[in-house]
Design an enzyme around this catalytic site. Structure first.
Site, mmCIF file in Angstrom:
data_model
loop_
_atom_site.group_PDB
_atom_site.id
_atom_site.type_symbol
_atom_site.label_atom_id
_atom_site.label_comp_id
_atom_site.label_asym_id
_atom_site.label_seq_id
_atom_site.Cartn_x
_atom_site.Cartn_y
_atom_site.Cartn_z
ATOM 1 N NE ARG A 12 -7.395 44.789 1.330
ATOM 2 C CZ ARG A 12 -7.949 45.000 0.130
ATOM 3 N NH1 ARG A 12 -8.244 46.236 -0.260
ATOM 4 N NH2 ARG A 12 -8.226 43.991 -0.682
ATOM 5 C CG ASP A 13 -11.736 45.265 -0.666
ATOM 6 O OD1 ASP A 13 -12.100 46.451 -0.787
ATOM 7 O OD2 ASP A 13 -11.571 44.519 -1.641
ATOM 8 C CG HIS A 203 -10.852 40.563 -4.773
ATOM 9 N ND1 HIS A 203 -10.342 40.670 -3.488
ATOM 10 C CD2 HIS A 203 -11.424 41.761 -5.031
ATOM 11 C CE1 HIS A 203 -10.600 41.877 -3.005
ATOM 12 N NE2 HIS A 203 -11.260 42.562 -3.919
ATOM 13 C CG HIS A 205 -15.382 44.658 -5.455
ATOM 14 N ND1 HIS A 205 -15.482 45.407 -4.310
ATOM 15 C CD2 HIS A 205 -14.081 44.272 -5.527
ATOM 16 C CE1 HIS A 205 -14.293 45.491 -3.726
ATOM 17 N NE2 HIS A 205 -13.417 44.807 -4.446
ATOM 18 C CB CYS A 236 -10.520 50.191 -4.648
ATOM 19 S SG CYS A 236 -9.066 51.219 -4.851
ATOM 20 C CG ASN A 245 -14.947 43.086 -1.389
ATOM 21 O OD1 ASN A 245 -14.844 44.262 -1.064
ATOM 22 N ND2 ASN A 245 -13.950 42.403 -1.900
#
Ligand code: HMG
Ligand code: MG
Length: 300
Positions: A12-13, A203, A205, A236, A245
């Site tokens: 996803r990310d 989470h 980055h 994002c 990430n």
């Protein structure tokens, strides 16, 4: 050995922000290779507008191909429409996206902070009624690319709000990789003392190479669940300055080395890194790749 859950958000990310469009079939191949390496918690896709994020289109096809018993798969959902689509596709866990500042919510999901709070609460309530596990991102938890530094008390207040609404976990996100370990220590100490470690995950980055240090700091505060993205992809599209990430292979190397049980086989995980590179057609990999490749050669 103490367990740490590594939640891979690469499908996803990682893929949402890459210049290469990866087909749903190949996204499933990537997920299957993560499963093969022992990853048991994966954010498989997001149900967002394909106009806003074309790389995440056809998330339903990704979910249709998953064996839901194989792992905890989650879906990111920005609104009720996304929630309904995720539910229809068979998602058993959803993550809503609340950002801590007015501007970040507007840029990311075209809603004000108040609207976002209300939509997130509505999704959480509906998920609970449907027997789906709701979690909540809390983005720009340290610094917002539009509004600057974010006060810890804002993060504590929004976390309280989402947990009271029924979210099972708040995913505290350093969206642009601006946090340093001293800030992480202070913020996570506060959150753990207010809500307990099991309801919080991290989470980070890795824009400024501090994601591992920040993770270790959160680990010291008692956190035992972290997001990471295979091969270090991610960011994002609506947060300028966000780069990859924390790479899953960097996180697993650190955790396995330090005696934690992740259940992940690092040698097999390197195959997922290789596959990621083939899918996105450019060089990928975390900060430890040179070492890991050398180690693999020496083992052969
Ligand atoms: P909008 O334009 O205000 O929405 O966008 P709308 O309700 O007016 O709808 C516009 C069109 O999108 C309509 O289609 C809707 O049907 C459709 P049209 O009539 O034009 O053909 N639509 C949808 N389609 C599929 N799924 C949906 C959906 N909703 C509406 N869920 C919207 C608002 C929220 C939809 C849009 O801004 C959006 O999709 N944003 C997603 C942004 C995003 O994915 N950002 C990246 C994820 S967040 C992140 O990366 C941070 C994180 O990693 C943590 C961290 O690091 O901080 C999680
Ligand atoms: Mg992110």
């Amino acid at each position: 050995m103490e367990q740490v859950i590594v939640n891979d958000v690469g499908p996803r990310d990682g893929l949402q922000n890459d210049s290469t469009l990866v087909t749903p079939e190949d996204r499933v191949r990537l997920i299957n290779s993560l499963l093969d390496a022992g990853v048991r918690s994966i954010e498989a896709a997001s149900f967002v507008s394909p106009k806003a994020v074309p790389k995440m289109a056809n998330a339903d096809q990704v979910f249709a191909a998953l064996d839901q018993e194989a792992a905890d798969f989650s879906a990111l959902v920005p609104n009720l429409k996304g929630y309904e689509l995720a539910k229809k596709a068979g998602a058993r866990s959803v993550a809503v996206v609340l950002s801590a500042t007015e501007t970040m919510n507007q840029k990311n999901i075209n809603m004000s902070l108040d609207q976002t709070i209300s939509v997130c609460k509505e999704i959480v309530a509906q998920a609970l009624r449907d027997g789906i596990t709701p979690r909540s991102y809390l983005s720009v938890a340290v610094e917002c690319p539009y509004e600057g530094m974010v006060e810890e008390q804002v993060i504590e207040g929004l976390s309280a709000m989402m947990l009271e609404a029924g979210a099972k976990e708040v995913i505290v996100a350093d969206t642009i990789g601006a946090a340093n370990p001293a800030q992480v220590k202070s913020l996570f100490t506060r959150l753990v003392s207010a809500f307990g470690a099991p309801t919080i995950s991290g989470h980070f980055h890795d824009t400024r190479a501090m994601a591992l240090a920040n993770t270790w700091q959160a680990l010291e505060c008692g956190i035992r669940k972290f997001d990471a993205s295979i091969a270090g992809l991610g960011g994002c599209p609506f947060a300028p300055g966000a780069s990859g990430n924390l790479a899953t292979e960097d996180l697993v190397l650190m955790l396995n080395d330090a005696g934690f049980d992740t259940g992940i086989d690092l040698n097999k995980l390197l195959r997922s890194v290789e596959l990621t590179g083939q899918l996105v057609q450019h060089p990928v990999g975390g900060r430890s790749m040179a070492y890991l490749n050398r180690r693999t050669e020496n083992q052969q």
